[in-house]
Scaffold this motif. Structure first.
Motif, PDB file in Angstrom:
ATOM      1  N   ALA A 122      -6.082   6.535   3.545  1.00 39.56           N
ATOM      2  CA  ALA A 122      -7.123   6.093   4.477  1.00 39.56           C
ATOM      3  C   ALA A 122      -6.749   4.762   5.123  1.00 39.56           C
ATOM      4  O   ALA A 122      -6.939   4.565   6.330  1.00 39.56           O
ATOM      5  N   ARG A 123      -6.200   3.853   4.339  1.00 34.58           N
ATOM      6  CA  ARG A 123      -5.803   2.564   4.917  1.00 34.58           C
ATOM      7  C   ARG A 123      -4.657   2.746   5.903  1.00 34.58           C
ATOM      8  O   ARG A 123      -4.613   2.100   6.957  1.00 34.58           O
ATOM      9  N   ALA A 124      -3.727   3.641   5.584  1.00 31.57           N
ATOM     10  CA  ALA A 124      -2.614   3.894   6.496  1.00 31.57           C
ATOM     11  C   ALA A 124      -3.104   4.431   7.828  1.00 31.57           C
ATOM     12  O   ALA A 124      -2.484   4.202   8.868  1.00 31.57           O
ATOM     13  N   ALA A 125      -4.227   5.148   7.821  1.00 32.34           N
ATOM     14  CA  ALA A 125      -4.792   5.725   9.042  1.00 32.34           C
ATOM     15  C   ALA A 125      -5.785   4.794   9.720  1.00 32.34           C
ATOM     16  O   ALA A 125      -6.329   5.129  10.769  1.00 32.34           O
ATOM     17  N   GLY A 126      -6.042   3.627   9.112  1.00 35.11           N
ATOM     18  CA  GLY A 126      -6.971   2.667   9.707  1.00 35.11           C
ATOM     19  C   GLY A 126      -8.427   3.012   9.543  1.00 35.11           C
ATOM     20  O   GLY A 126      -9.276   2.530  10.294  1.00 35.11           O
ATOM     21  N   VAL A 127      -8.768   3.863   8.547  1.00 33.94           N
ATOM     22  CA  VAL A 127     -10.155   4.314   8.388  1.00 33.94           C
ATOM     23  C   VAL A 127     -10.669   4.044   6.976  1.00 33.94           C
ATOM     24  O   VAL A 127     -11.557   4.736   6.493  1.00 33.94           O
ATOM     25  N   GLU A 128     -10.116   3.031   6.326  1.00 30.55           N
ATOM     26  CA  GLU A 128     -10.510   2.765   4.944  1.00 30.55           C
ATOM     27  C   GLU A 128     -11.940   2.256   4.809  1.00 30.55           C
ATOM     28  O   GLU A 128     -12.464   2.160   3.698  1.00 30.55           O
ATOM     29  N   ASP A 129     -12.592   1.940   5.931  1.00 28.92           N
ATOM     30  CA  ASP A 129     -13.995   1.507   5.872  1.00 28.92           C
ATOM     31  C   ASP A 129     -14.963   2.678   5.786  1.00 28.92           C
ATOM     32  O   ASP A 129     -16.163   2.473   5.595  1.00 28.92           O
ATOM     33  N   ARG A 130     -14.446   3.930   5.895  1.00 28.93           N
ATOM     34  CA  ARG A 130     -15.336   5.086   5.850  1.00 28.93           C
ATOM     35  C   ARG A 130     -14.730   6.321   5.195  1.00 28.93           C
ATOM     36  O   ARG A 130     -15.407   7.323   5.022  1.00 28.93           O
ATOM     37  N   LEU A 131     -13.470   6.249   4.810  1.00 31.53           N
ATOM     38  CA  LEU A 131     -12.815   7.374   4.153  1.00 31.53           C
ATOM     39  C   LEU A 131     -11.992   6.882   2.963  1.00 31.53           C
ATOM     40  O   LEU A 131     -11.635   5.710   2.883  1.00 31.53           O
ATOM     41  N   GLY A 132     -11.694   7.801   2.049  1.00 30.99           N
ATOM     42  CA  GLY A 132     -10.804   7.492   0.946  1.00 30.99           C
ATOM     43  C   GLY A 132     -11.494   7.094  -0.340  1.00 30.99           C
ATOM     44  O   GLY A 132     -10.834   6.956  -1.372  1.00 30.99           O
ATOM     45  N   THR A 145       0.838  -1.193   0.000  1.00 32.31           N
ATOM     46  CA  THR A 145       0.000   0.000   0.000  1.00 32.31           C
ATOM     47  C   THR A 145       0.873   1.243   0.000  1.00 32.31           C
ATOM     48  O   THR A 145       1.738   1.401   0.859  1.00 32.31           O
ATOM     49  N   LEU A 146       0.664   2.128  -0.988  1.00 32.77           N
ATOM     50  CA  LEU A 146       1.303   3.431  -1.006  1.00 32.77           C
ATOM     51  C   LEU A 146       0.373   4.438  -0.351  1.00 32.77           C
ATOM     52  O   LEU A 146      -0.806   4.519  -0.701  1.00 32.77           O
ATOM     53  N   ALA A 147       0.894   5.196   0.589  1.00 36.74           N
ATOM     54  CA  ALA A 147       0.155   6.306   1.190  1.00 36.74           C
ATOM     55  C   ALA A 147       0.963   7.561   0.919  1.00 36.74           C
ATOM     56  O   ALA A 147       2.093   7.682   1.388  1.00 36.74           O
ATOM     57  N   PHE A 148       0.394   8.475   0.161  1.00 38.09           N
ATOM     58  CA  PHE A 148       1.134   9.656  -0.255  1.00 38.09           C
ATOM     59  C   PHE A 148       0.810  10.861   0.621  1.00 38.09           C
ATOM     60  O   PHE A 148      -0.334  11.050   1.039  1.00 38.09           O
ATOM     61  N   GLY A 149       1.838  11.675   0.878  1.00 36.69           N
ATOM     62  CA  GLY A 149       1.685  12.892   1.653  1.00 36.69           C
ATOM     63  C   GLY A 149       2.689  13.925   1.182  1.00 36.69           C
ATOM     64  O   GLY A 149       3.270  13.801   0.096  1.00 36.69           O
ATOM     65  N   SER A 150       2.925  14.938   2.017  1.00 33.59           N
ATOM     66  CA  SER A 150       3.723  16.078   1.589  1.00 33.59           C
ATOM     67  C   SER A 150       5.022  16.265   2.365  1.00 33.59           C
ATOM     68  O   SER A 150       5.952  16.881   1.861  1.00 33.59           O
ATOM     69  N   ASP A 151       5.079  15.808   3.604  1.00 35.80           N
ATOM     70  CA  ASP A 151       6.200  16.099   4.507  1.00 35.80           C
ATOM     71  C   ASP A 151       6.310  17.600   4.787  1.00 35.80           C
ATOM     72  O   ASP A 151       7.382  18.094   5.122  1.00 35.80           O
ATOM     73  N   THR A 152       5.198  18.327   4.650  1.00 35.44           N
ATOM     74  CA  THR A 152       5.240  19.755   4.967  1.00 35.44           C
ATOM     75  C   THR A 152       5.611  19.937   6.433  1.00 35.44           C
ATOM     76  O   THR A 152       5.238  19.115   7.261  1.00 35.44           O
ATOM     77  N   PRO A 153       6.409  20.937   6.811  1.00 41.40           N
ATOM     78  CA  PRO A 153       6.836  22.086   6.009  1.00 41.40           C
ATOM     79  C   PRO A 153       8.133  21.888   5.239  1.00 41.40           C
ATOM     80  O   PRO A 153       8.673  22.859   4.709  1.00 41.40           O
ATOM     81  N   VAL A 154       8.646  20.658   5.145  1.00 41.21           N
ATOM     82  CA  VAL A 154       9.837  20.433   4.331  1.00 41.21           C
ATOM     83  C   VAL A 154       9.536  20.713   2.857  1.00 41.21           C
ATOM     84  O   VAL A 154      10.356  21.242   2.120  1.00 41.21           O
ATOM     85  N   GLU A 155       8.335  20.352   2.419  1.00 45.05           N
ATOM     86  CA  GLU A 155       7.888  20.590   1.050  1.00 45.05           C
ATOM     87  C   GLU A 155       6.505  21.239   1.081  1.00 45.05           C
ATOM     88  O   GLU A 155       5.859  21.301   2.133  1.00 45.05           O
ATOM     89  N   THR A 156       6.033  21.662  -0.074  1.00 42.84           N
ATOM     90  CA  THR A 156       4.700  22.225  -0.169  1.00 42.84           C
ATOM     91  C   THR A 156       3.652  21.208   0.250  1.00 42.84           C
ATOM     92  O   THR A 156       3.782  20.011  -0.018  1.00 42.84           O
ATOM     93  N   ILE A 157       2.596  21.687   0.885  1.00 45.00           N
ATOM     94  CA  ILE A 157       1.521  20.798   1.306  1.00 45.00           C
ATOM     95  C   ILE A 157       0.582  20.456   0.150  1.00 45.00           C
ATOM     96  O   ILE A 157      -0.251  19.559   0.265  1.00 45.00           O
ATOM     97  N   ALA A 158       0.718  21.134  -0.991  1.00 40.18           N
ATOM     98  CA  ALA A 158      -0.221  20.982  -2.107  1.00 40.18           C
ATOM     99  C   ALA A 158      -0.193  19.578  -2.694  1.00 40.18           C
ATOM    100  O   ALA A 158       0.819  19.170  -3.272  1.00 40.18           O
ATOM    101  N   PRO A 159      -1.295  18.821  -2.596  1.00 35.26           N
ATOM    102  CA  PRO A 159      -1.278  17.455  -3.130  1.00 35.26           C
ATOM    103  C   PRO A 159      -1.187  17.399  -4.651  1.00 35.26           C
ATOM    104  O   PRO A 159      -0.657  16.430  -5.194  1.00 35.26           O
ATOM    105  N   LEU A 160      -1.680  18.416  -5.348  1.00 33.02           N
ATOM    106  CA  LEU A 160      -1.594  18.373  -6.807  1.00 33.02           C
ATOM    107  C   LEU A 160      -0.154  18.482  -7.289  1.00 33.02           C
ATOM    108  O   LEU A 160       0.209  17.919  -8.322  1.00 33.02           O
ATOM    109  N   SER A 161       0.690  19.181  -6.543  1.00 30.52           N
ATOM    110  CA  SER A 161       2.113  19.218  -6.891  1.00 30.52           C
ATOM    111  C   SER A 161       2.737  17.842  -6.707  1.00 30.52           C
ATOM    112  O   SER A 161       3.572  17.403  -7.515  1.00 30.52           O
ATOM    113  N   GLY A 162       2.340  17.144  -5.634  1.00 35.24           N
ATOM    114  CA  GLY A 162       2.830  15.787  -5.425  1.00 35.24           C
ATOM    115  C   GLY A 162       2.303  14.825  -6.464  1.00 35.24           C
ATOM    116  O   GLY A 162       3.028  13.930  -6.938  1.00 35.24           O
TER     117      GLY A 162
END
Length: 365
Positions: free
Chosen positions: A321-331, A265-282
């Motif tokens: 959502a799976r990384a956060a344990g909430v894939e049954d209601r989010l994502g 499972t890949l869970a993507f994020g930003s590592d902000t404030p190291v990088e921009t928080i904008a998900p479209l840039s990622g």
């Protein structure tokens, strides 16, 4: 004459004087003298941050900060001003406190819940403190910097798992990733005997997985370890990857496609404030492996690791959502799920991939 603290280095000039660069835990020598910031001040800053996040199409975050941030999120929640979904980690220094209070992964509500305990195993690529199997290019004596002893890592992750807390482990170098996988393999074997009491497998995850030995890629899937990665790092860091890790290891840096193809499972994020928080840039970085200016060319850097638009979106939605344990209601947008969604001005599947980072968010719910 100040000695280097455990897990850190005060970089010095040849004459012995400090250069002004403090690596890893040595930075605590500075941060401990910074003026205090109150929980209320942090909460006020969070409100500004939430508005910015909404404008960028973000409905939830995974927060790796400390206890003060947890208190600030709770303050916003009690005041009815928390407008993001927050999966919160517990710093490893507070693990015993959390266990003593009975906190477990998933404790909380659909706006704020405990994800697990945050642990650091190594440093970073830029200062060459990521823990490696082989030396850095041009520095035969440098294997990076482990920030925790193996026995201590095994002990703390075991303690957390026995208290039903997942481990979110920072690992950037290939040795750090292997060590974490070795420890989780032992935890998974122990957990087999606990399945009879109905405990769900903990969502252990590795934060960053910036370079991984090819022999360890299948282990992420076989051990069900979430690969929590930040696509924007692949384009930001490509020159220093090539310089410090060299041609033998660079193909396994930010190996999004290989890891996904192996079944993890890949869970993507930003590592902000190291990088921009904008998900479209990622998203743009994951699909093109190119910077905004188009470099390093039409195929991108290490193009074999590019993802399709659908695969990359899954990293930011179902994977997170799976990384956060909430894939049954989010994502996902599906019956019975929370209606968290964004509206874009164009369909990212049907535009030039280089245009993805310029898409406009017209609404966030």
């Amino acid at each position: 004459s100040t000695p280097d603290p455990t897990g850190g280095t005060i970089v010095r000039e040849s004459c012995g004087a400090p250069s002004g660069v403090f690596l890893e835990t040595a930075s605590d020598l500075i941060s401990s003298h910074l003026p205090p910031v109150s929980v209320t001040e942090v909460a006020a800053a969070m409100q500004q941050g939430m508005a910015r996040a909404h404008a960028l199409g973000i409905t939830g975050v995974h927060d790796m900060d400390g206890v003060r941030a947890l208190r600030a999120w709770q303050q916003l929640r009690s005041q009815g001003r928390l407008q993001l979904r927050v999966c919160k980690t517990i710093p490893v220094d507070h693990l015993d406190d959390a266990i003593g209070c009975g906190l477990t992964s998933g404790f909380g509500d659909d706006h704020l819940w405990i994800g697990g305990v945050k642990i650091f195993t190594d440093g970073a690529l830029g200062p060459q403190t990521a823990w490696m199997l082989a030396p850095y290019e041009g520095d035969a004596d440098n294997l990076g910097m482990p920030l925790i002893e193996l026995d201590d890592l095994r002990q703390v992750m075991t303690k957390a798992a026995e208290a039903n807390l997942a481990s979110f482990v920072h690992a950037i170098g290939d040795r750090a990733n292997r060590v974490v996988l070795d420890v989780i393999e032992g935890l998974r074997q122990r957990q087999l005997g606990q399945q009879e009491i109905g405990r769900r497998a903990l969502r252990h995850r590795i934060e960053h997985v910036q370079v991984i030995d090819p022999s360890d890629i299948p282990r992420l899937a076989s051990l069900d370890v979430i690969a929590s990665m930040q696509p924007i790092h692949a384009t930001s860091d490509r020159e220093i990857v090539d310089r410090f890790w060299g041609p033998q290891r660079a193909p396994y840096a930010y190996a999004f496609h290989s890891i996904a193809a192996a079944g993890a499972t890949l869970a993507f994020g930003s590592d902000t404030p190291v990088e921009t928080i904008a998900p479209l840039s990622g998203l743009h970085a994951a699909v093109t492996r190119r910077r905004a200016d188009g470099s390093p060319g039409d195929q991108g850097w290490q193009p074999q690791e590019r993802l399709s638009v659908a695969e990359a979106i899954r990293g930011y939605t179902t994977g997170a959502a799976r990384a956060a344990g909430v894939e049954d209601r989010l994502g996902r947008l599906a019956p019975g799920y929370h209606a968290d969604l964004i509206v874009l001005d164009h369909d990212p599947h049907n535009v030039d991939p280089m245009f993805i980072r310029d898409l406009q968010v017209t609404a966030t719910m």
